[in-house]
Motif scaffolding. Sequence first.
Motif, mmCIF file in Angstrom:
data_model
loop_
_atom_site.group_PDB
_atom_site.id
_atom_site.type_symbol
_atom_site.label_atom_id
_atom_site.label_comp_id
_atom_site.label_asym_id
_atom_site.label_seq_id
_atom_site.Cartn_x
_atom_site.Cartn_y
_atom_site.Cartn_z
ATOM 1 N N TYR A 398 40.396 80.254 25.888
ATOM 2 C CA TYR A 398 41.691 80.326 25.040
ATOM 3 C C TYR A 398 42.012 81.724 25.360
ATOM 4 O O TYR A 398 41.311 82.731 25.476
ATOM 5 N N LEU A 399 43.323 81.958 25.211
ATOM 6 C CA LEU A 399 43.969 83.168 25.310
ATOM 7 C C LEU A 399 44.046 84.054 24.180
ATOM 8 O O LEU A 399 44.239 83.620 23.137
ATOM 9 N N ALA A 400 43.423 85.308 23.972
ATOM 10 C CA ALA A 400 43.441 86.053 22.968
ATOM 11 C C ALA A 400 43.511 87.551 23.362
ATOM 12 O O ALA A 400 42.582 88.193 23.833
ATOM 13 N N SER A 401 44.570 88.123 22.865
ATOM 14 C CA SER A 401 44.872 89.758 22.961
ATOM 15 C C SER A 401 44.273 90.422 21.834
ATOM 16 O O SER A 401 44.432 89.779 20.639
ATOM 17 N N GLY A 402 44.071 91.616 22.357
ATOM 18 C CA GLY A 402 43.758 92.702 21.149
ATOM 19 C C GLY A 402 42.281 92.163 20.591
ATOM 20 O O GLY A 402 41.881 92.524 19.476
ATOM 21 N N THR A 403 41.267 91.768 21.468
ATOM 22 C CA THR A 403 39.949 91.506 21.059
ATOM 23 C C THR A 403 39.167 92.613 21.248
ATOM 24 O O THR A 403 39.225 93.669 22.258
ATOM 25 N N PHE A 404 37.891 92.710 20.617
ATOM 26 C CA PHE A 404 36.944 93.478 20.721
ATOM 27 C C PHE A 404 36.316 93.584 22.074
ATOM 28 O O PHE A 404 36.193 94.605 22.767
ATOM 29 N N GLY A 405 36.112 92.519 22.729
ATOM 30 C CA GLY A 405 35.602 92.443 24.101
ATOM 31 C C GLY A 405 36.578 92.956 25.412
ATOM 32 O O GLY A 405 35.989 93.639 26.178
ATOM 33 N N ASP A 406 37.816 92.977 24.943
ATOM 34 C CA ASP A 406 38.578 93.541 26.131
ATOM 35 C C ASP A 406 38.742 94.938 25.769
ATOM 36 O O ASP A 406 38.635 95.709 26.549
ATOM 37 N N TRP A 407 38.866 95.327 24.646
ATOM 38 C CA TRP A 407 39.128 96.750 24.275
ATOM 39 C C TRP A 407 37.660 97.625 24.834
ATOM 40 O O TRP A 407 38.018 98.390 25.327
ATOM 41 N N VAL A 408 36.497 97.177 24.572
ATOM 42 C CA VAL A 408 35.220 98.042 24.925
ATOM 43 C C VAL A 408 35.274 97.902 26.563
ATOM 44 O O VAL A 408 34.620 98.950 27.208
ATOM 45 N N TYR A 409 36.019 97.041 27.300
ATOM 46 C CA TYR A 409 35.983 97.007 28.824
ATOM 47 C C TYR A 409 37.211 98.018 29.434
ATOM 48 O O TYR A 409 37.166 98.083 30.449
ATOM 49 N N LYS A 410 38.080 98.372 28.284
ATOM 50 C CA LYS A 410 39.013 99.399 28.804
ATOM 51 C C LYS A 410 38.588 100.636 29.820
ATOM 52 O O LYS A 410 37.380 101.097 29.267
ATOM 53 N N GLU A 411 39.434 100.743 30.647
ATOM 54 C CA GLU A 411 39.145 101.947 31.453
ATOM 55 C C GLU A 411 39.058 103.441 30.590
ATOM 56 O O GLU A 411 38.447 104.177 30.885
ATOM 57 N N LEU A 476 27.124 99.432 34.499
ATOM 58 C CA LEU A 476 28.431 99.289 35.289
ATOM 59 C C LEU A 476 28.769 100.790 35.261
ATOM 60 O O LEU A 476 29.789 101.269 34.454
ATOM 61 N N ARG A 477 28.336 101.752 36.448
ATOM 62 C CA ARG A 477 28.798 103.027 36.430
ATOM 63 C C ARG A 477 30.205 103.138 37.060
ATOM 64 O O ARG A 477 30.580 102.487 37.932
ATOM 65 N N PHE A 478 31.203 104.061 36.237
ATOM 66 C CA PHE A 478 32.478 104.025 36.604
ATOM 67 C C PHE A 478 32.709 104.656 38.159
ATOM 68 O O PHE A 478 33.425 104.150 38.706
ATOM 69 N N SER A 479 31.674 105.497 38.447
ATOM 70 C CA SER A 479 31.969 105.850 39.891
ATOM 71 C C SER A 479 31.640 104.913 40.986
ATOM 72 O O SER A 479 32.180 104.938 41.937
ATOM 73 N N GLU A 480 31.030 103.780 40.669
ATOM 74 C CA GLU A 480 30.818 102.697 41.659
ATOM 75 C C GLU A 480 31.856 101.809 41.733
ATOM 76 O O GLU A 480 32.023 100.728 42.340
ATOM 77 N N THR A 481 32.694 101.606 40.639
ATOM 78 C CA THR A 481 33.651 100.676 40.241
ATOM 79 C C THR A 481 34.524 100.336 41.467
ATOM 80 O O THR A 481 34.811 99.315 41.941
ATOM 81 N N PHE A 482 35.208 101.409 41.943
ATOM 82 C CA PHE A 482 36.361 101.361 42.920
ATOM 83 C C PHE A 482 35.737 101.364 44.473
ATOM 84 O O PHE A 482 36.618 101.359 45.277
ATOM 85 N N ILE A 483 34.503 101.278 44.582
ATOM 86 C CA ILE A 483 34.026 100.927 45.751
ATOM 87 C C ILE A 483 33.201 99.861 46.090
ATOM 88 O O ILE A 483 32.452 99.360 46.927
ATOM 89 N N MET A 484 33.400 99.051 45.087
ATOM 90 C CA MET A 484 32.571 97.748 44.725
ATOM 91 C C MET A 484 33.371 96.687 46.127
ATOM 92 O O MET A 484 34.468 96.625 46.302
ATOM 93 N N LYS A 485 32.240 95.907 46.514
ATOM 94 C CA LYS A 485 32.895 94.879 47.356
ATOM 95 C C LYS A 485 33.026 93.568 46.653
ATOM 96 O O LYS A 485 32.189 93.176 45.645
#
Length: 485
Positions: A398-411, A476-485
């Motif tokens: 189901y689509l749901a914007s403004g959720t807690f799960g999406d907020w904690v995952y924000k950059e 989920l280290r931020f430094s590793e995020t953009f070199i993930m394969k």
Amino acid sequence: MHVEFSLVFLIAIANCALSFNCETSAQGFDRLQDIGIKWTTRWLSKSSVRICNCSVQVAKEAFQFENIDIWHVSSNTIELCTSVPNHELEKRYPLQQCREMKKLKELVNLEDINDSGCFRKRPHHMIHSRAINNSNVTSIQNKSDNDDILTLKWFDRNHNLSDIETWYNELASRYSDLVYINKSIGLTRRGIDIFAVHISHGQKPSSKPKIYLQCLLHAREWISGSVCMYISLHLVQESNKKQVSKLLNQLEFILVPVANPDGYALTWFRYPLYRHWRKNFARFNNTHCIGVDLNRNFDIHWNESGTSSDPCNTVYSGPSAQSEPEVQAITAYVLNNKPVYGAIDIHSYGQYVLYPYGWTSDLPIHIRRLQNVARRLSESIEMVNGTFYMAQSMGSVYLASGTFGDWVYKEEVALQNQDSHNLSYFIAPVTMELRPKEAKEFTSGFLVNPEDILPTCREMIPAIKQFSKKLLKRPLRFSETFIMK
């Protein structure tokens, strides 16, 4: 959070300008049909619910207190999704009473609200004292003082807010070396404290990595509150055993057991009248409709998908992003207790383990990691009682914007979520949708049978351990995020 699918009613609402009186006879019903007001019921072969001589807005305001989700509104038709049986709706809204819709006034003018629409300063536990006791409801006041509330017997039934607070205070008193309670991380709309519980070895709060758990963000999802209590009890009672002791040495668990105290208190007020209340208790000008869906109010793609700008809707996202004090308190507390490695938002129902995103069906950059975590949690749950939880992205369910799960995952949150070495971490989020998988005919999926409470709680324990161990081993280290394969 789950939408009820057992019955769908199309209820035609005739405008007050129509020049006829309501009649209970077949002649009156036929007259409505003659002027083009259609009365139909999907998936039912017999009579439909009839309400006339009231505006669509008034009907929406009344229905907000029922177990009814409004799907679509046109000039003379409201499409509803509800588990309330057809004959029950006819009893509550009989045709001969529809002209006045007195039920709305009875529902809105609660004893806690004075004539100016302001809340009287009454202790919230006074609301709970009015709850009716039955096989699914209890109060600690009805128990013997000799009863030990920190036993599995506690999970035979549900408990109101004041009893939950008493339970956690007893837990902290009994296990003072393991449990710390922050009595107020912020206030609700009604000025009620939101409390948080920290469980770990050593000093609390600490600089250890955190696992954050949250329950009862949606008021009607009572089973989630029981799960939070059971997890807390398991952690302290098993703290001397190798597996749990290792987790408590390396991690700190933070629980917000009742994230929506106002809404939860309302579900117990004059039980079962408001049992299916979902939102908080925010009040607004120019409408009798009350409450914001707190899991649509977080500042992440706010009010875009799976939400509503209508205050009468069960998924009303609020006047602005993070407008609600409950959401402000939660977000501030997460950011003030860094680093948080993972967060689990516990809801019901549907039996899902969900990962981002909710606002879109697009998949996140950590999809492989998050997918793997969710699948391992699903497998861990199934091993206990054979109960299967589907692991997938929220947006695919189901689509749901403004959720807690999406907020904690924000950059932006990740950049602030730093440890003592200034290393940043994305918070790995999971939304759990507990039992049942679906509602039975003429019942609500939010009404979990008392005998199912403990099994539901038990099957969450290996999932919590699996979640914690995987993130402790590889956050989920931020430094590793953009070199993930």
